[in-house]
Motif scaffolding. Sequence first.
Motif, PDB file in Angstrom:
ATOM      1  N   ARG A  56     -16.558 -18.527  -1.928  1.00  0.00           N
ATOM      2  CA  ARG A  56     -15.348 -17.755  -2.179  1.00  0.00           C
ATOM      3  C   ARG A  56     -15.151 -16.817  -1.006  1.00  0.00           C
ATOM      4  N   PRO A  57     -13.943 -16.686  -0.486  1.00  0.00           N
ATOM      5  CA  PRO A  57     -13.724 -15.744   0.616  1.00  0.00           C
ATOM      6  C   PRO A  57     -13.893 -14.304   0.125  1.00  0.00           C
ATOM      7  N   LEU A  58     -14.077 -13.390   1.067  1.00  0.00           N
ATOM      8  CA  LEU A  58     -14.279 -11.988   0.701  1.00  0.00           C
ATOM      9  C   LEU A  58     -13.048 -11.401   0.041  1.00  0.00           C
ATOM     10  N   TRP A  59     -11.847 -11.764   0.519  1.00  0.00           N
ATOM     11  CA  TRP A  59     -10.621 -11.271  -0.098  1.00  0.00           C
ATOM     12  C   TRP A  59      -9.548 -12.338   0.016  1.00  0.00           C
ATOM     13  N   VAL A  60      -8.551 -12.213  -0.800  1.00  0.00           N
ATOM     14  CA  VAL A  60      -7.437 -13.152  -0.815  1.00  0.00           C
ATOM     15  C   VAL A  60      -6.181 -12.379  -0.462  1.00  0.00           C
ATOM     16  N   GLU A  61      -5.436 -12.881   0.514  1.00  0.00           N
ATOM     17  CA  GLU A  61      -4.199 -12.211   0.916  1.00  0.00           C
ATOM     18  C   GLU A  61      -3.181 -12.318  -0.209  1.00  0.00           C
ATOM     19  N   GLU A  62      -2.606 -11.181  -0.575  1.00  0.00           N
ATOM     20  CA  GLU A  62      -1.565 -11.161  -1.592  1.00  0.00           C
ATOM     21  C   GLU A  62      -0.294 -10.623  -0.967  1.00  0.00           C
ATOM     22  N   PRO A  63       0.854 -11.125  -1.382  1.00  0.00           N
ATOM     23  CA  PRO A  63       2.099 -10.582  -0.827  1.00  0.00           C
ATOM     24  C   PRO A  63       2.291  -9.139  -1.267  1.00  0.00           C
ATOM     25  N   ALA A  64       2.950  -8.364  -0.419  1.00  0.00           N
ATOM     26  CA  ALA A  64       3.191  -6.953  -0.732  1.00  0.00           C
ATOM     27  C   ALA A  64       4.147  -6.853  -1.914  1.00  0.00           C
ATOM     28  N   ARG A  65       3.912  -5.852  -2.760  1.00  0.00           N
ATOM     29  CA  ARG A  65       4.772  -5.689  -3.929  1.00  0.00           C
ATOM     30  C   ARG A  65       6.071  -5.009  -3.560  1.00  0.00           C
ATOM     31  N   ARG A  66       6.004  -4.119  -2.564  1.00  0.00           N
ATOM     32  CA  ARG A  66       7.213  -3.421  -2.145  1.00  0.00           C
ATOM     33  C   ARG A  66       7.442  -3.696  -0.666  1.00  0.00           C
ATOM     34  N   ARG A  67       8.697  -3.527  -0.249  1.00  0.00           N
ATOM     35  CA  ARG A  67       9.015  -3.736   1.154  1.00  0.00           C
ATOM     36  C   ARG A  67       8.456  -2.594   1.988  1.00  0.00           C
ATOM     37  N   ARG A  68       8.195  -2.869   3.242  1.00  0.00           N
ATOM     38  CA  ARG A  68       7.691  -1.856   4.157  1.00  0.00           C
ATOM     39  C   ARG A  68       8.775  -0.832   4.432  1.00  0.00           C
ATOM     40  N   LEU A  69       8.365   0.446   4.568  1.00  0.00           N
ATOM     41  CA  LEU A  69       9.321   1.498   4.865  1.00  0.00           C
ATOM     42  C   LEU A  69       9.892   1.305   6.266  1.00  0.00           C
ATOM     43  N   PRO A  70      11.149   1.657   6.485  1.00  0.00           N
ATOM     44  CA  PRO A  70      11.701   1.603   7.842  1.00  0.00           C
ATOM     45  C   PRO A  70      10.935   2.560   8.761  1.00  0.00           C
ATOM     46  N   ASP A  71      10.939   2.269  10.066  1.00  0.00           N
ATOM     47  CA  ASP A  71      10.151   3.052  11.018  1.00  0.00           C
ATOM     48  C   ASP A  71      10.443   4.550  10.992  1.00  0.00           C
ATOM     49  N   PRO A  72      11.718   4.991  11.020  1.00  0.00           N
ATOM     50  CA  PRO A  72      11.937   6.440  11.010  1.00  0.00           C
ATOM     51  C   PRO A  72      11.436   7.113   9.728  1.00  0.00           C
ATOM     52  N   VAL A  73      11.578   6.431   8.610  1.00  0.00           N
ATOM     53  CA  VAL A  73      11.123   6.999   7.335  1.00  0.00           C
ATOM     54  C   VAL A  73       9.598   7.074   7.315  1.00  0.00           C
ATOM     55  N   ARG A  74       8.943   6.018   7.806  1.00  0.00           N
ATOM     56  CA  ARG A  74       7.478   6.008   7.837  1.00  0.00           C
ATOM     57  C   ARG A  74       6.949   7.093   8.776  1.00  0.00           C
ATOM     58  N   THR A  75       7.625   7.281   9.926  1.00  0.00           N
ATOM     59  CA  THR A  75       7.217   8.332  10.862  1.00  0.00           C
ATOM     60  C   THR A  75       7.333   9.705  10.212  1.00  0.00           C
TER      61      THR A  75
END
Length: 187
Positions: free
Chosen positions: A60-79
Amino acid sequence: MGTAERRETAGDGTAAREATRQQAAPATRTSDAAGRRADGGPARLAAEVREAAEVREAYRPLWVEEPARRRRLPDPVRTAAVRAVLIIAVTLIQAMVALLCTLAGSWLAFPMVISSVVSTIAATWAVLDVWVTRQVWNQRHGVVSTPSSTARALRRERRQARRAQRAAGRERARIRRRGGAGQLSHP
């Protein structure tokens, strides 16, 4: 049983385990009266292949990639959010130092309390900046594109209008370049 190795499989890039038999008990290669080997031959080879397949299935692999539940924040908002978190962390550290200096009766207590108050105002401003930046981003770029989104339909209509306007401009330029040649009447 032998040591376990990891190797990259061709294709999807996942790792697979494969057991080696280098340290396993060496097969006896005694010969019988007819001159054939007594190590089991094809039956032993099939058993080894079956065992290696079981080892691979158990991996079994160490972890399984799962899709993100929410969209990524836009760059200015994340900054703005990262800036706010850093300012809040510094504010909390200053408040803790001010409390400890006050309890210890240090002369540094008063300057630290003043800087904590100023830092609290800055932290509040930073949190409001995140909120305002997010609102401005949503207003400028529309809402998340879903089939029922009105912003998506408006953008599509604007794109079609711009394309039609550019096509009409190209057509007028082409007619002007030709100088009206080929027309039966001139306006």
